[in-house]
Design an enzyme around this catalytic site. Structure first.
Site, PDB file in Angstrom:
ATOM      1  N   CYS A  29       0.895  -1.141   0.145  1.00 41.50           N
ATOM      2  CA  CYS A  29       0.036  -0.096   0.053  1.00 41.50           C
ATOM      3  C   CYS A  29       1.140   1.322   0.131  1.00 41.50           C
ATOM      4  O   CYS A  29       2.010   1.085  -0.638  1.00 41.50           O
ATOM      5  CB  CYS A  29      -1.006  -0.017   1.187  1.00 41.50           C
ATOM      6  SG  CYS A  29      -0.036  -0.103   2.785  1.00 41.50           S
ATOM      7  N   HIS A 632      19.028 -12.215 -17.727  1.00 43.51           N
ATOM      8  CA  HIS A 632      17.457 -11.751 -17.936  1.00 43.51           C
ATOM      9  C   HIS A 632      17.043 -11.447 -19.331  1.00 43.51           C
ATOM     10  O   HIS A 632      17.613 -10.331 -19.856  1.00 43.51           O
ATOM     11  CB  HIS A 632      17.006 -10.698 -16.888  1.00 43.51           C
ATOM     12  CG  HIS A 632      15.661 -10.445 -16.661  1.00 43.51           C
ATOM     13  ND1 HIS A 632      14.831 -10.010 -17.629  1.00 43.51           N
ATOM     14  CD2 HIS A 632      14.935 -10.751 -15.708  1.00 43.51           C
ATOM     15  CE1 HIS A 632      13.711  -9.655 -17.227  1.00 43.51           C
ATOM     16  NE2 HIS A 632      13.803 -10.365 -16.009  1.00 43.51           N
TER      17      HIS A 632
END
Length: 710
Positions: A29, A632
């Site tokens: 949050c 990656h």
């Protein structure tokens, strides 16, 4: 005290909660990481609380665990989710019948688990709206300032189209708040959030609201001559239905979704899985829209109006008591997340009364909180406490500009027990002034910050009250200190020792330059600045250099260097040039990006494959001496779920430089809208002497592109 790197903090948090295998899900949050763990007992709360960058931890029932970070929470969340071990985003696992039963029984553990769940429901229904509510409050604040300076009459009935449009920019949030709350509440209760939003939207359509006060057949409107109010009732299928404008209402969606969850889950048990997508939403709407219009909607409005009326009575009959109670209550409600019901009442007041009387006294609490933080900041400057100065500066900025108190509370106030009593005095002083001066109202929902001062009326009274609260708390904390005398003496002694050690530490010697082969045609000089993603080109004396995947002496002859080979052919760029903030910030270590010429991806170093992503987009390799390398492929390509990736290896396998890892369809990656840049980083960069990328050139597959020194 050394501040951990973003990568280091993410890894330590992951270990502290029991490792990736103990994480079922992770969200965040405005200030907190929110973990759903498989076993909450595995979380090492003491170790997590001790981490630099962690403001505090909040264990909860049901194996939920919160870690308070503050304003940097989004970055920490990204760092955790981008760790190779979190490539799956968590580890949900199938459970046996015994485990399922044990989980059901576990939900009841703790004396107040039901209360915790209730307030979690309230909080999670509002928390995702924090940003848009703050945005709307700032738009209101700007409009109010223009009104105060006579630029526009903010409350005029005949405003121009321009200002009507400006009004719509903030009214959109408050009017359609019930639909947003319904969506979040349904998501919290694990049912289709769009069904919750649809049910609430049905009673907010122009068709429904247009019947209020109209001459539509079947609609009757009566006027209360005493109160000057009117009430419309529609006769639908022969039954009376009270008509209300549900814009801005929050109790209605909260009540509605609680019942909808029972209906929705019950229907899922009735209908076979292959027809649930059609019939569960259909019957949910068929049942809940009439129930909301006939029963839940009016009940929600009555409940909200009743609570608002009660507080209004207290405000009208004992305004001083009310003005004191509110700011003294909030410091205990906010840390527990129990303040959302009062926030909901503010919205109800604005919708029904046209103004709110809670936010004014609440401002006394917020500014007392920020004043205490200011006192801590002044002390940290006076005593040269670097870490606390950084924490207090960020918390004060979040408070004064955004009206957000959590960074101050979790980062500072709850850590030092001497702050709260002094902050409460500031709350008392501010609330008392609000009460004595006759109260402060506002016609808009606003986060109580410096920027929203103009929305409060009378503004002068509000400024006097919040200023008194702020400076009272600041002075009490500054002159009394937030540490005891013994703690202050110890901290100052540790500071002096650290500063003395820093003064005596010799300056680091510059790394010797060396030449490395760029490819078959050129030599590129790499010095100590190579790690900053620069293309070093100054010539230097020859020095022995290792070939890819082998060890060789460095130019100084002290230690060893390892050359990492290019996993793909193409143009080498620095991490600062890639469009991924996590890699660009070096959160996953130093390294390079390569714009690939083809989709042939090979091992850049000898070692063991520790991680092979199921989607084929990432590979983790550990060398025999512990250097951890991540390859990656592309940015955000995990979202392709393996489409276009042909993986040729599996985790646990030994590889040597040049072994094929995967064949990638670069055309498919580009067609899906993702970047193809292949990234190679050294994950444990922080524990190494140096990691030097060699950028700004075209390389063949297998050419050295990174030099690593232990």
């Amino acid at each position: 005290m050394n501040t951990p790197t973003p990568e280091g903090l993410a890894e330590k948090i992951l270990r502290g909660v029991g490792g990736p295998e103990n994480i079922e899900s992770l969200t965040h949050c405005a200030t907190r990481l929110r973990f759903q763990l498989h076993d909450g007992a595995k979380a090492d709360q003491a170790a997590l609380d001790a981490l630099d960058g962690v403001m505090g931890t909040v264990p909860q029932s049901g194996d939920r665990f919160q870690i308070v970070i503050g304003g940097a929470v989004a970055g920490v969340y990204s760092n955790i989710m981008n760790l190779p071990s979190m490539s799956g985003g968590g580890t949900p696992r199938p459970q046996s019948d015994a485990e399922v039963k044990a989980e059901i029984r576990a939900k009841g553990r703790g004396r107040f688990a039901w209360l915790d769940n209730f307030f979690e429901y309230l909080s999670d229904s509002f928390r995702p709206l924090l940003g848009v509510l703050l945005g709307a409050s700032l738009i209101i604040a700007i409009a109010s300032m223009l009104d105060a300076f006579g630029v526009v009459d903010f409350r005029a009935a005949d405003k121009s189209a321009t200002w009507v449009f400006v009004d719509s920019m903030w009214r959109s949030v408050l009017y359609f708040l019930p639909i947003m709350v319904a969506y979040n509440a349904a998501k919290k209760l694990k049912i289709d959030p769009w069904v919750g939003a649809t049910v609430m939207a049905a009673v907010m359509t122009p068709n429904f609201t247009g019947m209020i006060g109209s001459k539509t057949p079947g609609v009757t409107t009566t006027t209360n001559a005493t109160l000057g109010t009117s009430e419309s009732v529609a006769h639908v299928f022969g039954l009376p239905m009270q008509l209300n404008d549900y814009g801005g209402q929050v109790f209605v969606p909260l009540l509605m979704v609680a019942l909808l969850a029972l209906v929705y889950k019950g229907l899922k048990r009735i209908f076979p899985e292959n027809v649930q997508m059609v019939f569960v939403p259909f019957f949910s709407m068929l049942i809940m829209i009439p129930l909301t219009a006939f029963l839940i909607g009016p009940m929600g409005i009555w409940a909200g109006n009743g609570l608002g009326t009660g507080l209004s009575w207290l405000n009208g009959n004992a305004p001083i008591v009310f003005a004191i109670v509110i700011p003294l209550l909030y410091p205990f409600l906010v840390p527990l997340g129990l303040h959302w019901p009062l926030n909901a009442l503010m919205l109800v007041n604005i919708n029904t009364l046209g103004y709110d009387f809670i936010q004014g006294p609440m401002g006394a609490w917020n500014f007392a909180c920020f004043g205490a933080t200011a006192g801590v900041l002044l002390l940290s400057i006076r005593h040269r406490e670097r870490d606390m100065r950084q924490t207090a500066t960020g918390a004060l900025a979040a408070g004064l500009l955004g009206g957000i108190s959590e960074p101050s509370l979790y980062g500072i106030h709850l850590r030092f027990k001497r702050i709260y009593p002094r902050m409460l005095v500031g709350c008392l002083v501010g609330g008392l002034i609000v009460g004595i001066l006759g109260g402060v109202d506002t016609k808009a929902f606003a986060f109580t910050s410096v920027l929203t001062i103009p929305v409060f009326d009378p503004m002068i009274k509000y400024i006097v009250a919040i200023s008194a609260a702020f400076f009272t708390s600041m002075a009490l904390v500054y002159f009394a200190d937030y540490r005891t005398k013994e703690e202050r003496a110890q901290v100052n002694a540790e500071r002096d020792a650290a500063e003395a050690a820093d003064d005596k530490a010799p300056a680091p010697a510059p790394a010797p330059a060396e030449t490395v082969p760029a490819d078959d045609r050129e030599l590129v000089t790499v010095g100590a600045t190579a790690a900053a993603d620069t293309d070093a080109s100054a010539a230097a004396g020859p020095a022995p250099v290792a070939t890819a995947g082998t060890d060789a002496p460095t130019a100084t002859g002290t230690g060893k260097a390892l050359e990492l080979a290019a996993p793909v052919a193409g143009r080498v760029v620095g991490l600062g040039e890639v469009e991924d903030p996590v890699f660009a910030s070096r959160a996953l270590g130093e390294g390079v990006g390569i714009e690939p010429a083809d989709g042939h991806v090979v091992a850049p170093v000898d070692g063991e494959l520790i991680t092979v992503a199921e989607t084929g987009h990432a590979f983790g390799i550990r060398t025999t001496d512990g250097i951890e390398v991540l390859v990656h492929i592309g940015i955000d390509t995990v979202k392709m779920r393996g489409q276009g990736f042909d993986v040729r290896v599996e985790a646990g396998r030994k590889v040597t430089v040049g072994d094929l890892l995967a064949e990638v369809d670069l055309g498919a990656v580009r067609a899906a809208g993702y970047s193809t840049v292949t990234l190679m980083t050294v994950l444990n960069t922080a524990s190494l002497t140096s990691v030097e990328p060699h950028t700004g050139r075209d390389v063949a597959v297998g050419a050295p592109v990174v030099t690593v020194r232990r």
